[in-house]
Design an enzyme around this catalytic site. Structure first.
Site, PDB file in Angstrom:
ATOM      1  N   SER A 125       0.840  -1.197   0.000  1.00 23.22           N
ATOM      2  CA  SER A 125       0.000   0.000   0.000  1.00 23.22           C
ATOM      3  C   SER A 125       0.875   1.246   0.000  1.00 23.22           C
ATOM      4  O   SER A 125       2.078   1.161  -0.265  1.00 23.22           O
ATOM      5  CB  SER A 125      -0.928  -0.023   1.219  1.00 23.22           C
ATOM      6  OG  SER A 125      -1.899   0.992   1.117  1.00 23.22           O
ATOM      7  N   ASN A 126       0.299   2.400   0.274  1.00 22.93           N
ATOM      8  CA  ASN A 126       1.053   3.667   0.337  1.00 22.93           C
ATOM      9  C   ASN A 126       0.441   4.547   1.419  1.00 22.93           C
ATOM     10  O   ASN A 126      -0.645   4.248   1.920  1.00 22.93           O
ATOM     11  CB  ASN A 126       1.040   4.344  -1.045  1.00 22.93           C
ATOM     12  CG  ASN A 126      -0.382   4.658  -1.487  1.00 22.93           C
ATOM     13  OD1 ASN A 126      -1.061   5.482  -0.887  1.00 22.93           O
ATOM     14  ND2 ASN A 126      -0.855   3.964  -2.514  1.00 22.93           N
ATOM     15  N   PRO A 127       1.125   5.639   1.790  1.00 21.39           N
ATOM     16  CA  PRO A 127       0.673   6.396   2.983  1.00 21.39           C
ATOM     17  C   PRO A 127      -0.449   7.397   2.739  1.00 21.39           C
ATOM     18  O   PRO A 127      -0.696   8.260   3.592  1.00 21.39           O
ATOM     19  CB  PRO A 127       1.943   7.122   3.439  1.00 21.39           C
ATOM     20  CG  PRO A 127       2.823   7.169   2.256  1.00 21.39           C
ATOM     21  CD  PRO A 127       2.394   6.154   1.276  1.00 21.39           C
ATOM     22  N   ALA A 140      -4.896   7.377  -4.315  1.00 24.75           N
ATOM     23  CA  ALA A 140      -3.552   6.929  -4.651  1.00 24.75           C
ATOM     24  C   ALA A 140      -3.652   5.419  -4.887  1.00 24.75           C
ATOM     25  O   ALA A 140      -3.323   4.615  -4.017  1.00 24.75           O
ATOM     26  CB  ALA A 140      -2.594   7.235  -3.508  1.00 24.75           C
ATOM     27  N   GLU A 146      -2.844   1.927  -5.746  1.00 18.82           N
ATOM     28  CA  GLU A 146      -1.544   1.238  -5.752  1.00 18.82           C
ATOM     29  C   GLU A 146      -1.306   0.682  -7.158  1.00 18.82           C
ATOM     30  O   GLU A 146      -2.210   0.136  -7.774  1.00 18.82           O
ATOM     31  CB  GLU A 146      -1.589   0.115  -4.694  1.00 18.82           C
ATOM     32  CG  GLU A 146      -0.262  -0.438  -4.287  1.00 18.82           C
ATOM     33  CD  GLU A 146       0.811   0.602  -4.034  1.00 18.82           C
ATOM     34  OE1 GLU A 146       0.684   1.386  -3.087  1.00 18.82           O
ATOM     35  OE2 GLU A 146       1.783   0.623  -4.807  1.00 18.82           O
TER      36      GLU A 146
END
Ligand code: C5P
Length: 406
Positions: free
Chosen positions: A217-219, A284, A286
């Protein structure tokens, strides 16, 4: 800038324990939003709190009597004040004041002002014990107010000061929600370009599972998506918000659909795409996912050293290929040649606007409250904006997208 700035607001207070929240709301309105607020209190409101509190926060005399005024203003002031007001908000609205509006009773300052005010510019926030709120007479009165075009701020279900179980429907919403509806009522008087438009916004990250516990994942926090969704809803759009996993509450005034993976986000967005006028992909998404998802939790020793990956579907590119009437907004995060790469993306994905975030810029971080964005249009023009809150950045995105052609 908040739409509330400089607005004249008549804040009506009736008797209810939730009145303590109105004191801090008043402070926000005068101090943070630059509103000019005149407070009107019923007799029972004064049993809960003294006018002095509200006089201090509004910087003005609080109106408590119909025919008396310390400053010697004439007897028609209830009409004058209503006419000068951009909004009349009764927060909290007791069963009594709601009953008076419905019956057309004008026997004190607040009820008389309410009968002199147009329903469209009046907000009513009922707050009371759940038995009172659920009473058939109250429900009939509220239905009548809705039918008459009053703006109702619906109460929440939660802790109540007077419920036997301590729990029920009738609680006054928090300050953020009250401000949202005040702003929405202000926008409604201006016919903004987003009014009546169907808007889909995506936000937050996606999670691409390796097994039932681990994921890529991402922040992304989802803050920008929420700001876009709430800003559109405030301006009268009908908003569907598709959210990846985020710890933040749902945006106000929107239908929120929660998903986890890029694939699930794609399914939901495609299902809603056809009827939309605008789609803004702030999520965002992924870009990669493990080729295989394992059931349960992989033993540490069983995790392959080389993890076979594949690309997730590019949802926005798919929308760009299939769009008919829809305006499409994309977001891009670029570390170098931001404008050049974003413009290329805009053209490849057939977008109407792309919003460039430079992660290297101070204040433009993923999870922060501020953003520094550049708005890029299909003609290649780039409009770099100064550091703004995500709410203000969202307003700027909608304004740019719906700007009438020169
Ligand atoms: O190509 P890139 O990932 O930089 O494009 C970013 C834009 O495309 C964002 O608006 C993002 O929401 C969207 N996107 C998408 N599907 C992906 C990756 C990104 O819709 N798989």
């Amino acid at each position: 800038m908040s739409i509330l700035r400089g607005k004249n607001i008549l804040l009506g207070l009736s008797g209810g324990i939730a009145i303590y929240k109105s004191a801090s709301l008043l402070r926000r309105l005068t101090r943070d939003h630059g509103c000019n607020v005149t407070v009107v209190m019923t007799r029972s409101a004064q049993a809960f709190m003294t006018p002095l509190v509200f006089e201090t926060f509004s910087g003005k005399e609080v109106i408590t009597e119909m025919f008396e005024s310390r400053s010697g203003i004439v007897g028609t002031r209830h009409i004058d004040l209503v006419q000068q007001a951009d909004l009349i908000a009764v927060i909290p609205a007791s069963a009594n004041i709601i009953g008076k509006i419905c019956a057309g009773i004008a026997d004190d300052a607040l009820s008389t002002m309410l009968i002199a005010a147009r329903p469209e510019k009046t907000l009513i926030a009922p707050a009371m014990n759940h038995n009172m709120y659920n009473h058939p007479v109250m429900q009939r009165n509220l239905a009548q107010l809705r039918g008459l075009s009053y703006n109702l701020i619906e109460p929440e279900t939660g802790e109540l000061a007077t419920a036997e179980e301590g729990w029920g429907v009738g609680r006054l919403p928090d300050e953020k929600t009250l401000l949202f509806y005040l702003e929405k009522a202000c926008y409604a008087q201006k016919s903004p370009a987003l009014r009546g438009k169907k808007v889909l916004v995506s936000g937050g990250p996606t999670r691409e599972a390796l097994d039932d516990i681990r994921f890529i994942s991402n922040p992304s926090s989802g803050k920008m998506g929420i700001a876009l969704a709430e800003s559109a809803a405030k301006q009268g759009a009908k908003v569907v918000y598709v959210s990846g996993p985020s710890s933040l509450p749902d945006p106000l005034g929107c239908e929120t659909i929660r998903v986890v993976s890029a694939e699930a986000m794609k399914t939901q967005i495609l299902q809603h795409f056809e009827e939309q006028d605008i789609v803004a992909m702030a999520a965002a998404v992924e870009d990669i996912r493990p080729k295989v998802k394992f059931a349960g939790k992989l033993k540490k020793q069983a995790i392959p050293e080389q993890l076979p990956l594949e690309r997730t579907p590019d949802i926005l590119a798919l929308l760009g290929k299939n769009k008919k009437k829809q305006l499409l907004v994309g977001f891009s995060v670029e570390v170098e040649k931001g404008i050049e790469h974003s413009l290329k993306k805009l053209r490849e994905k057939n977008l109407d606007l792309i919003v460039l975030n430079d992660p290297g810029e101070p204040g433009a971080a993923f999870a922060g409250d501020t953003n520094r964005i550049t708005l890029i249009t299909p003609d290649g023009k780039a409009n770099p904006l100064p550091l703004k809150s995500k709410e203000e950045s969202a307003e700027a995105v909608w304004e740019q997208l719906l700007k009438p052609e020169a």
